[in-house]
Design a protein around this motif. Structure first.
Motif, mmCIF file in Angstrom:
data_model
loop_
_atom_site.group_PDB
_atom_site.id
_atom_site.type_symbol
_atom_site.label_atom_id
_atom_site.label_comp_id
_atom_site.label_asym_id
_atom_site.label_seq_id
_atom_site.Cartn_x
_atom_site.Cartn_y
_atom_site.Cartn_z
ATOM 1 N N TYR A 19 0.806 -1.249 -0.022
ATOM 2 C CA TYR A 19 -0.077 0.108 -0.018
ATOM 3 C C TYR A 19 0.978 1.293 0.052
ATOM 4 O O TYR A 19 0.514 2.257 -0.424
ATOM 5 N N ASP A 20 2.016 1.170 0.539
ATOM 6 C CA ASP A 20 3.024 2.426 0.631
ATOM 7 C C ASP A 20 3.281 2.575 -0.819
ATOM 8 O O ASP A 20 3.546 3.681 -1.424
ATOM 9 N N ASN A 21 3.782 1.612 -1.565
ATOM 10 C CA ASN A 21 4.146 1.721 -2.904
ATOM 11 C C ASN A 21 3.127 1.989 -3.958
ATOM 12 O O ASN A 21 3.048 3.039 -4.858
ATOM 13 N N LEU A 22 1.951 1.487 -3.703
ATOM 14 C CA LEU A 22 0.689 1.861 -4.646
ATOM 15 C C LEU A 22 0.329 3.321 -4.338
ATOM 16 O O LEU A 22 0.089 4.148 -5.310
ATOM 17 N N GLY A 23 0.445 3.684 -2.983
ATOM 18 C CA GLY A 23 0.026 4.958 -2.772
ATOM 19 C C GLY A 23 1.183 6.125 -3.178
ATOM 20 O O GLY A 23 0.650 7.432 -3.394
ATOM 21 N N THR A 24 2.128 5.850 -3.291
ATOM 22 C CA THR A 24 3.450 6.461 -3.799
ATOM 23 C C THR A 24 3.188 6.978 -5.353
ATOM 24 O O THR A 24 3.251 8.073 -5.634
ATOM 25 N N ASN A 36 1.064 -1.382 -14.094
ATOM 26 C CA ASN A 36 0.994 -2.726 -14.810
ATOM 27 C C ASN A 36 2.149 -3.617 -14.623
ATOM 28 O O ASN A 36 2.193 -4.526 -14.923
ATOM 29 N N ILE A 37 3.567 -2.891 -14.599
ATOM 30 C CA ILE A 37 4.517 -3.695 -14.633
ATOM 31 C C ILE A 37 5.066 -3.928 -13.251
ATOM 32 O O ILE A 37 5.859 -5.092 -13.162
ATOM 33 N N CYS A 38 4.922 -3.250 -12.544
ATOM 34 C CA CYS A 38 5.641 -3.339 -11.195
ATOM 35 C C CYS A 38 4.749 -4.185 -10.291
ATOM 36 O O CYS A 38 3.476 -4.055 -10.145
ATOM 37 N N ASP A 39 5.416 -5.218 -9.482
ATOM 38 C CA ASP A 39 4.588 -5.885 -8.349
ATOM 39 C C ASP A 39 5.110 -5.520 -7.121
ATOM 40 O O ASP A 39 6.293 -5.597 -6.590
ATOM 41 N N PHE A 40 4.323 -4.628 -6.555
ATOM 42 C CA PHE A 40 4.927 -3.703 -5.495
ATOM 43 C C PHE A 40 4.634 -4.550 -4.006
ATOM 44 O O PHE A 40 5.184 -4.314 -3.118
ATOM 45 N N ARG A 41 4.315 -5.839 -4.216
ATOM 46 C CA ARG A 41 4.445 -6.891 -3.141
ATOM 47 C C ARG A 41 6.005 -7.338 -3.008
ATOM 48 O O ARG A 41 6.346 -7.809 -2.102
ATOM 49 N N ARG A 42 6.737 -7.352 -4.042
ATOM 50 C CA ARG A 42 8.095 -8.127 -4.124
ATOM 51 C C ARG A 42 8.904 -7.377 -3.317
ATOM 52 O O ARG A 42 9.149 -6.338 -2.971
ATOM 53 N N GLN A 43 10.053 -8.081 -2.710
ATOM 54 C CA GLN A 43 11.122 -7.709 -1.961
ATOM 55 C C GLN A 43 11.968 -6.888 -2.665
ATOM 56 O O GLN A 43 12.565 -5.890 -2.559
ATOM 57 N N LYS A 44 12.050 -7.387 -3.982
ATOM 58 C CA LYS A 44 12.929 -6.649 -5.111
ATOM 59 C C LYS A 44 12.267 -6.805 -6.438
ATOM 60 O O LYS A 44 11.784 -7.604 -6.894
ATOM 61 N N GLU A 45 12.152 -5.407 -7.072
ATOM 62 C CA GLU A 45 11.588 -5.171 -8.087
ATOM 63 C C GLU A 45 12.356 -5.618 -9.568
ATOM 64 O O GLU A 45 13.512 -5.695 -9.196
ATOM 65 N N ARG A 105 13.998 5.058 -2.391
ATOM 66 C CA ARG A 105 13.386 4.724 -3.725
ATOM 67 C C ARG A 105 12.361 3.769 -3.574
ATOM 68 O O ARG A 105 12.619 2.908 -2.403
ATOM 69 N N LEU A 106 11.363 3.840 -4.424
ATOM 70 C CA LEU A 106 10.513 2.402 -4.424
ATOM 71 C C LEU A 106 11.199 1.217 -4.743
ATOM 72 O O LEU A 106 12.054 1.170 -5.416
ATOM 73 N N PRO A 107 10.650 -0.054 -4.185
ATOM 74 C CA PRO A 107 9.457 -0.031 -3.320
ATOM 75 C C PRO A 107 10.075 0.430 -2.055
ATOM 76 O O PRO A 107 11.306 0.311 -1.941
ATOM 77 N N HIS A 108 9.082 0.618 -1.197
ATOM 78 C CA HIS A 108 9.599 1.383 0.186
ATOM 79 C C HIS A 108 10.166 0.154 1.218
ATOM 80 O O HIS A 108 9.760 -0.206 2.182
ATOM 81 N N GLN A 109 11.210 -0.193 0.693
ATOM 82 C CA GLN A 109 12.107 -1.089 1.384
ATOM 83 C C GLN A 109 13.399 -0.896 1.398
ATOM 84 O O GLN A 109 13.935 0.017 0.631
ATOM 85 N N PRO A 110 14.379 -1.201 2.364
ATOM 86 C CA PRO A 110 15.814 -0.828 2.585
ATOM 87 C C PRO A 110 16.820 -1.124 1.387
ATOM 88 O O PRO A 110 17.438 -1.847 1.584
ATOM 89 N N TYR A 111 16.521 -0.595 0.021
ATOM 90 C CA TYR A 111 17.646 -0.825 -0.766
ATOM 91 C C TYR A 111 18.695 0.373 -0.887
ATOM 92 O O TYR A 111 18.212 1.258 0.086
#
Length: 478
Positions: free
Chosen positions: A236-241, A261-270, A313-319
């Motif tokens: 929801y953070d990534n979709l909302g962003t 359409n391309i990004c899977d916001f649930r993934r740990q790494k895009e 940067r997206l997704p909202h995880q510590p990359y």
């Protein structure tokens, strides 16, 4: 002597001996307590800040230093306590954490948001923040985990292998031991606060405290927590962003459609394709703006180049951090990195006593790149802590595009909480400060015109947030 008299004498002698033993034990116990109190007073006094270089005169006490949270690794966390300006003994303790992950509460919370001082443009000294939160509370800024700011570990592998779990565990150990050093805070009301990736740190630490309290004879008096522009739930953070970028005309319709359409916001790494889209949007479509405050001009250097600011940067995880534009005037992150690398400042703060083999920075890219565990969502923790009866507030500056208001609203909606007080505008000095809704178990508030660091952009409104939060009262309506 008659047998009866002998028995009486014997009983009296035994009683006397028992009394002597008890008296001796009490004396030893009292002596041990006195020695412990003296040791605590010595530790506290060793952490006292007499004055920081270039600091204006103040009436409140300050302390800073280290608490070791792991003896084997010699892992120690740095803190800075600024007590309340008036009647500190009657005020609660508010802990502030910054996120990143890997960013310093001294650089941000203390020096450009809620602390009593701001750093001047030349980094030669400090001036007072008239909206400091120490008007209402005793403020404890904690640099966590080890590797952030002045906090350190002698085991270098710790910087390459950390994450949410160790951060919560070490922060809890810190609090327990810190309160031994400052026993006057043991029973004090405690509130946790923070922003950004501290949207993980704060509820996770609150959860750890609740678990600790269930087993401890000396529970920590945790009453609640408040987080701003908080990383909450990956999807929801990534979709909302992405939705925020599109709704605020930062990206084209085509880029928005491709991202969704391309990004899977649930993934740990895009995927690489998705990553390329993020970079394209930021590089080609955002333009020269500050992502943390989209209506602010960027901070340009004297040579015309742009000052970079740590971003997530997206997704909202510590990359690894994507270095993006800065935009606050004065460019406080730059000033902090000059000021806190000064030897005289470090000496006054009792910091860098082990001579850390790297410069103090506002954020650690080493930690950020090597963040090895992260909760995909902290919403389950919210549900647990709401049930535990903690006071929970979430606020959101509405011109932040990094962790925007749409992201927070999407995430909190998943809690499906009943409404106590429907959506209404709240006011500061007869002006709309933002909008708020009070749910059963949680209060949500926006801050109008504020970016990612709400207390930096809207200090008066942020102080009102704290005032209402500590009082357990809804934000004021006109």
């Amino acid at each position: 002597m008659a047998p009866e008299k002998m028995r009486v004498s014997l009983v009296l002698m035994i009683l006397l001996m028992l009394l002597l033993v008890v008296a001796s034990s009490a004396s030893d116990h009292k002596q041990a307590e006195e020695e412990e109190e003296e040791e605590e007073e010595e530790e506290e006094e060793a952490d006292r800040i007499t004055a920081l270089p270039g600091q204006p005169k103040v009436s409140f006490q300050q302390f800073s230093g280290y608490v070791t949270v792991n003896e084997v690794a010699a892992r120690a966390l740095f803190y800075w306590l600024t007590e309340a300006a008036d009647e500190p003994s009657s005020k609660p303790l508010v802990v502030w954490l910054n996120g990143g992950p890997g960013c310093s509460s001294v650089a941000y919370g203390a020096s450009e948001e809620i602390g009593p001082f701001r750093i001047n443009r030349t980094a030669s000294g400090l001036y007072l923040n008239k909206f400091s939160w120490n008007k209402l509370a005793n403020l404890l800024f904690l640099e966590t985990p080890a590797g952030v700011g002045f906090s350190y570990s002698n085991r270098s592998s710790d910087l390459l292998d950390t994450g949410d779990q160790r951060t919560a565990e070490d922060s809890l150990k810190f609090l327990i031991q810190w309160m031994e050093r400052f026993p006057r805070y043991k029973k004090r009301e405690l509130y946790l606060t923070g922003e950004s990736y501290a949207g993980h740190y704060v509820p996770q630490l609150a959860d750890a405290i609740v678990d600790y309290n269930s087993k401890s004879k000396n529970p920590i008096n945790l009453r609640g927590f408040m987080v701003g522009n908080a990383v909450t739930d990956n999807y929801y953070d990534n979709l909302g962003t992405v939705t925020y970028w599109w709704s605020h005309a930062m990206i084209s319709d085509e880029t928005y459609r491709q991202l969704v359409n391309i990004c899977d916001f649930r993934r740990q790494k895009e995927s690489n394709e998705c990553e390329s889209l993020y970079y394209y949007a930021m590089d080609k479509e955002f333009g020269n703006i500050d992502q943390y405050n989209i209506y602010a001009p960027p901070c340009n250097n004297s040579d015309g180049s742009r000052t970079t600011r740590h971003s997530m940067r997206l997704p909202h995880q510590p990359y690894p951090m994507f270095r993006q534009l800065s935009g606050y005037d004065p460019c406080t992150e730059k000033y902090a990195e000059i000021y806190y690398n000064r030897p005289d400042v470090q000496k006054a703060l009792h910091a860098n006593t082990t001579r850390i083999p790297y410069k103090w920075t506002a954020c650690s890219e080493t930690l950020n790149r090597n963040w090895n565990d992260t909760d995909s969502s902290v919403l389950p923790i919210y549900r647990k802590l709401i049930a535990a009866g903690l006071r929970i507030w979430v606020f959101s500056g509405d011109v932040d595009s990094v962790v925007p208001v749409t992201a927070t609203r999407y995430a909190l909606a998943q809690l499906k909480l009943d409404t106590d007080i429907p959506w209404y505008p709240w006011y500061v000095k007869k002006q709309v400060g933002g909008w708020t809704e009070v749910y059963k178990g949680l209060t949500f508030a926006t801050v109008r015109g504020a970016g990612h660091e709400v207390p930096l952009l809207k200090p008066r409104a942020a102080l009102q947030l704290l005032t209402s939060f500590l009082a357990g009262q809804p934000l004021p309506s006109l």
